[in-house]
Design a protein around this motif. Structure first.
Motif, PDB file in Angstrom:
ATOM      1  N   LEU A 176      27.862  15.113  -8.118  1.00  0.00           N
ATOM      2  CA  LEU A 176      26.753  15.470  -7.334  1.00  0.00           C
ATOM      3  C   LEU A 176      26.725  16.637  -6.481  1.00  0.00           C
ATOM      4  O   LEU A 176      25.651  17.306  -6.396  1.00  0.00           O
ATOM      5  N   GLY A 177      27.790  17.382  -6.121  1.00  0.00           N
ATOM      6  CA  GLY A 177      27.985  18.560  -5.719  1.00  0.00           C
ATOM      7  C   GLY A 177      27.451  19.496  -6.712  1.00  0.00           C
ATOM      8  O   GLY A 177      26.810  20.451  -6.554  1.00  0.00           O
ATOM      9  N   ALA A 178      27.734  19.255  -8.137  1.00  0.00           N
ATOM     10  CA  ALA A 178      27.661  20.028  -9.370  1.00  0.00           C
ATOM     11  C   ALA A 178      26.364  20.381  -9.829  1.00  0.00           C
ATOM     12  O   ALA A 178      25.800  21.359 -10.044  1.00  0.00           O
ATOM     13  N   ILE A 179      25.496  19.097  -9.296  1.00  0.00           N
ATOM     14  CA  ILE A 179      24.079  19.352  -9.781  1.00  0.00           C
ATOM     15  C   ILE A 179      23.163  20.130  -8.872  1.00  0.00           C
ATOM     16  O   ILE A 179      22.535  21.013  -9.107  1.00  0.00           O
ATOM     17  N   SER A 199      27.315  18.429 -18.887  1.00  0.00           N
ATOM     18  CA  SER A 199      26.093  19.408 -19.581  1.00  0.00           C
ATOM     19  C   SER A 199      25.072  18.590 -19.267  1.00  0.00           C
ATOM     20  O   SER A 199      23.906  19.579 -19.028  1.00  0.00           O
ATOM     21  N   ALA A 200      24.666  17.572 -19.026  1.00  0.00           N
ATOM     22  CA  ALA A 200      23.470  17.092 -18.576  1.00  0.00           C
ATOM     23  C   ALA A 200      23.241  17.631 -16.958  1.00  0.00           C
ATOM     24  O   ALA A 200      22.040  17.980 -16.833  1.00  0.00           O
ATOM     25  N   SER A 201      24.251  17.660 -16.373  1.00  0.00           N
ATOM     26  CA  SER A 201      23.952  18.313 -14.938  1.00  0.00           C
ATOM     27  C   SER A 201      23.677  19.629 -15.079  1.00  0.00           C
ATOM     28  O   SER A 201      22.829  20.047 -14.452  1.00  0.00           O
ATOM     29  N   PHE A 202      24.323  20.369 -15.842  1.00  0.00           N
ATOM     30  CA  PHE A 202      24.018  22.130 -15.900  1.00  0.00           C
ATOM     31  C   PHE A 202      22.815  21.942 -16.515  1.00  0.00           C
ATOM     32  O   PHE A 202      21.743  22.868 -15.811  1.00  0.00           O
ATOM     33  N   ASN A 203      22.125  21.284 -17.196  1.00  0.00           N
ATOM     34  CA  ASN A 203      20.684  21.415 -18.025  1.00  0.00           C
ATOM     35  C   ASN A 203      19.756  21.031 -16.996  1.00  0.00           C
ATOM     36  O   ASN A 203      18.535  21.230 -17.101  1.00  0.00           O
ATOM     37  N   LEU A 204      20.172  19.972 -16.230  1.00  0.00           N
ATOM     38  CA  LEU A 204      19.280  19.455 -15.076  1.00  0.00           C
ATOM     39  C   LEU A 204      19.146  20.526 -14.019  1.00  0.00           C
ATOM     40  O   LEU A 204      17.805  20.687 -13.558  1.00  0.00           O
ATOM     41  N   GLY A 205      20.058  21.058 -13.936  1.00  0.00           N
ATOM     42  CA  GLY A 205      19.791  22.629 -13.018  1.00  0.00           C
ATOM     43  C   GLY A 205      19.007  23.528 -13.829  1.00  0.00           C
ATOM     44  O   GLY A 205      18.104  24.095 -13.288  1.00  0.00           O
ATOM     45  N   ARG A 206      19.079  23.630 -15.201  1.00  0.00           N
ATOM     46  CA  ARG A 206      18.292  24.507 -15.838  1.00  0.00           C
ATOM     47  C   ARG A 206      16.821  24.045 -15.951  1.00  0.00           C
ATOM     48  O   ARG A 206      15.876  24.861 -15.942  1.00  0.00           O
ATOM     49  N   VAL A 238      29.705  22.298  -3.989  1.00  0.00           N
ATOM     50  CA  VAL A 238      30.555  22.292  -4.851  1.00  0.00           C
ATOM     51  C   VAL A 238      31.788  22.178  -3.938  1.00  0.00           C
ATOM     52  O   VAL A 238      32.630  21.393  -3.962  1.00  0.00           O
ATOM     53  N   ILE A 239      31.922  23.118  -2.897  1.00  0.00           N
ATOM     54  CA  ILE A 239      33.264  23.176  -2.013  1.00  0.00           C
ATOM     55  C   ILE A 239      33.556  21.928  -1.369  1.00  0.00           C
ATOM     56  O   ILE A 239      34.301  21.480  -1.290  1.00  0.00           O
ATOM     57  N   VAL A 240      32.125  21.481  -0.989  1.00  0.00           N
ATOM     58  CA  VAL A 240      32.393  20.275   0.045  1.00  0.00           C
ATOM     59  C   VAL A 240      32.827  18.962  -0.837  1.00  0.00           C
ATOM     60  O   VAL A 240      33.614  18.218  -0.454  1.00  0.00           O
ATOM     61  N   ALA A 241      32.061  19.131  -1.950  1.00  0.00           N
ATOM     62  CA  ALA A 241      32.603  17.905  -2.954  1.00  0.00           C
ATOM     63  C   ALA A 241      34.036  18.067  -3.386  1.00  0.00           C
ATOM     64  O   ALA A 241      34.747  16.854  -3.436  1.00  0.00           O
ATOM     65  N   LEU A 242      34.574  19.038  -3.864  1.00  0.00           N
ATOM     66  CA  LEU A 242      35.858  19.199  -3.940  1.00  0.00           C
ATOM     67  C   LEU A 242      36.969  18.906  -2.873  1.00  0.00           C
ATOM     68  O   LEU A 242      37.898  18.200  -3.048  1.00  0.00           O
ATOM     69  N   LEU A 243      36.352  19.134  -1.673  1.00  0.00           N
ATOM     70  CA  LEU A 243      37.376  18.846  -0.498  1.00  0.00           C
ATOM     71  C   LEU A 243      37.399  17.487  -0.406  1.00  0.00           C
ATOM     72  O   LEU A 243      38.554  16.684   0.439  1.00  0.00           O
ATOM     73  N   ALA A 244      36.353  16.592  -0.665  1.00  0.00           N
ATOM     74  CA  ALA A 244      36.071  15.237  -0.378  1.00  0.00           C
ATOM     75  C   ALA A 244      36.807  14.147  -1.702  1.00  0.00           C
ATOM     76  O   ALA A 244      36.862  12.763  -1.341  1.00  0.00           O
ATOM     77  N   LEU A 245      37.196  14.870  -2.594  1.00  0.00           N
ATOM     78  CA  LEU A 245      38.091  14.161  -3.585  1.00  0.00           C
ATOM     79  C   LEU A 245      39.299  13.755  -3.296  1.00  0.00           C
ATOM     80  O   LEU A 245      39.952  14.195  -2.345  1.00  0.00           O
TER      81      LEU A 245
END
Length: 427
Positions: free
Chosen positions: A18-21, A148-155, A185-192
């Motif tokens: 979610l954070g990566a998207i 890759s899907a997340s990366f390309n959804l961003g694209r 992304v930082i928030v997502a990493l801290l929430a893991l």
């Protein structure tokens, strides 16, 4: 849950994705805005300057790969990602402030591109290998494809939004939005949940960088994949240069249509990523056939007579190129020992993205001298010639057999006899 999204059933991966998207959308906004600033605000449509900026972004991956991989294998990946994401967000913020205040100069963007490249040289292998700590091995291929899907959804979303933001309020504001996206992304990493991660064994002692090189030298199956990816990344994947040149010089379009082309290409890439997520195992024949498709699609884009036909060809380029990249990435990760994965993936990313410092200035020069269409045509030719050479090598190699069947539906099979040091090739 659908097999396509199986990895999302795992809490840590779901939060991370979610954070990566959000971050990927911002990153693509930033890339489009950066290229637009360099091409139209800091130079008079200089393809060479754009090629230099692109090259500087990827040069550190090429130069630092053995050491970045050793760092990734030695230190906790989550902590490393928190650091690299913070640095990347800061560089995007500085670029946006420079443009908004009117203080931006070309050398500023050269320096920021180099700083971004250094941070990315550590960030990429850490992100690639961190996936294996969040999901079990049987879902690794699925998780790689969803990344890759997340990366390309961003694209898909980012360039179109960037075009609207640039046309509406300015390119500097698009860069500022990108800087904010790294916070997710930082928030997502801290929430893991650390208790639900399965970290790979850490490497200690000296010489770990050299061990990574020795490991790859003894794995011809991995070397084969890296050769194919090197050519694709160096000569075939310079679309941030070629799309800008084709949109502005060949078809005479503005920022909105330029951003739209990036989104159209991402439609094909996103489709390829979702299809790859359904495959349980990456296969060599999928990699080879997707590169054949890319060769024809890129040739079609180079010869496209209209903006619309060029857009259609770009979608095909995105579909075939992303299929090749996702398959190659999963093949390398799944065939590599966990203790060596960081170093091997650093070399893989260096070979794929690190070829850009060589290819991007050449592609930019080709665009200035021979014209924008040749910037795409040279990629189609390079990938096609490499495929011919690889096919001949595979056909003659003593442990490899290539067969073709036309019954029911055409089918290519690539297989190898198992040996004591080389794992059986994927079929």
């Amino acid at each position: 849950m659908s097999p396509t999204f199986a990895s999302l059933s795992i809490r840590n991966y779901r939060i991370y994705a979610l954070g990566a998207i959000v971050s990927n959308v911002g990153t693509w906004m930033g890339r489009v805005a950066q290229d637009w600033v360099v091409l139209t605000e800091l130079t008079d449509h200089s393809a060479t300057a754009l090629g230099i900026v692109t090259g500087l972004q990827f040069l550190p991956m090429l130069l630092l790969a053995p050491w970045t991989g050793a760092v990734v294998d030695r230190f906790p990946k989550r902590a490393l990602l928190l650091l690299t994401q913070a640095v990347l967000g800061l560089t995007a913020l500085v670029g946006g402030v420079l443009v908004v205040t009117g203080a931006a100069q070309l050398w500023h963007f050269y320096l920021l591109a180099l700083m971004t490249g250094v941070a990315t040289a550590f960030d990429n292998p850490a992100r690639q290998t961190f996936v294996s700590e969040m999901v079990p091995r049987e879902r690794l291929s699925n998780a790689v494809a969803l990344n890759s899907a997340s990366f390309n959804l961003g694209r898909l979303i980012g360039p179109a939004v960037a075009g609207l933001v640039i046309a509406g309020i300015g390119s500097g504001q698009a860069l500022l939005v990108n800087s904010l996206s790294f916070v997710t992304v930082i928030v997502a990493l801290l929430a893991l949940r650390a208790s639900e991660l399965t970290p790979a064994p850490r490497v200690t002692g000296r010489g770990s960088a050299r061990e990574g090189l020795r490991y790859v030298r003894g794995r011809p199956d991995i070397i084969l994949v890296m050769v194919l990816i090197f050519v694709l990344g160096t000569f075939g994947m310079n679309f941030q240069i070629t799309i800008a040149l084709m949109a502005t010089q060949v078809f005479g379009r503005g920022a909105e249509d330029y951003g739209l082309l990036g989104s159209i290409m991402a439609v094909g890439s996103l489709s390829a990523a979702l299809l790859a997520a359904r495959r349980s195992e990456p296969r060599l024949r999928v990699l080879l056939l997707s590169l054949v498709g890319f060769t024809f699609a890129a040739a079609g884009a180079a010869l496209a007579p209209t903006y619309a036909s060029f857009a259609v060809a770009l979608a095909a380029c995105g579909l075939t190129a992303l299929t090749a990249m996702t398959t190659a990435n999963a093949m390398v990760q799944m065939r590599t020992d966990p203790m060596m994965r960081g170093r091997v993936m650093a070399l893989y990313m260096a070979i794929f993205f690190g070829g850009t410092p060589l290819g991007a200035p050449i592609i930019g020069w080709v665009g200035d001298v021979l014209g924008p269409r040749w910037t795409i045509g040279i990629g189609a030719a390079a990938v096609g010639i490499t495929l011919v050479g690889v096919s001949i090598w595979l056909g003659r190699h003593e442990n490899v057999e290539v067969t073709y069947s036309s019954q029911r539906r055409p089918r290519v099979r690539v297989s190898s006899a198992p040996t004591h040091d080389v794992p059986q090739a994927a079929r």
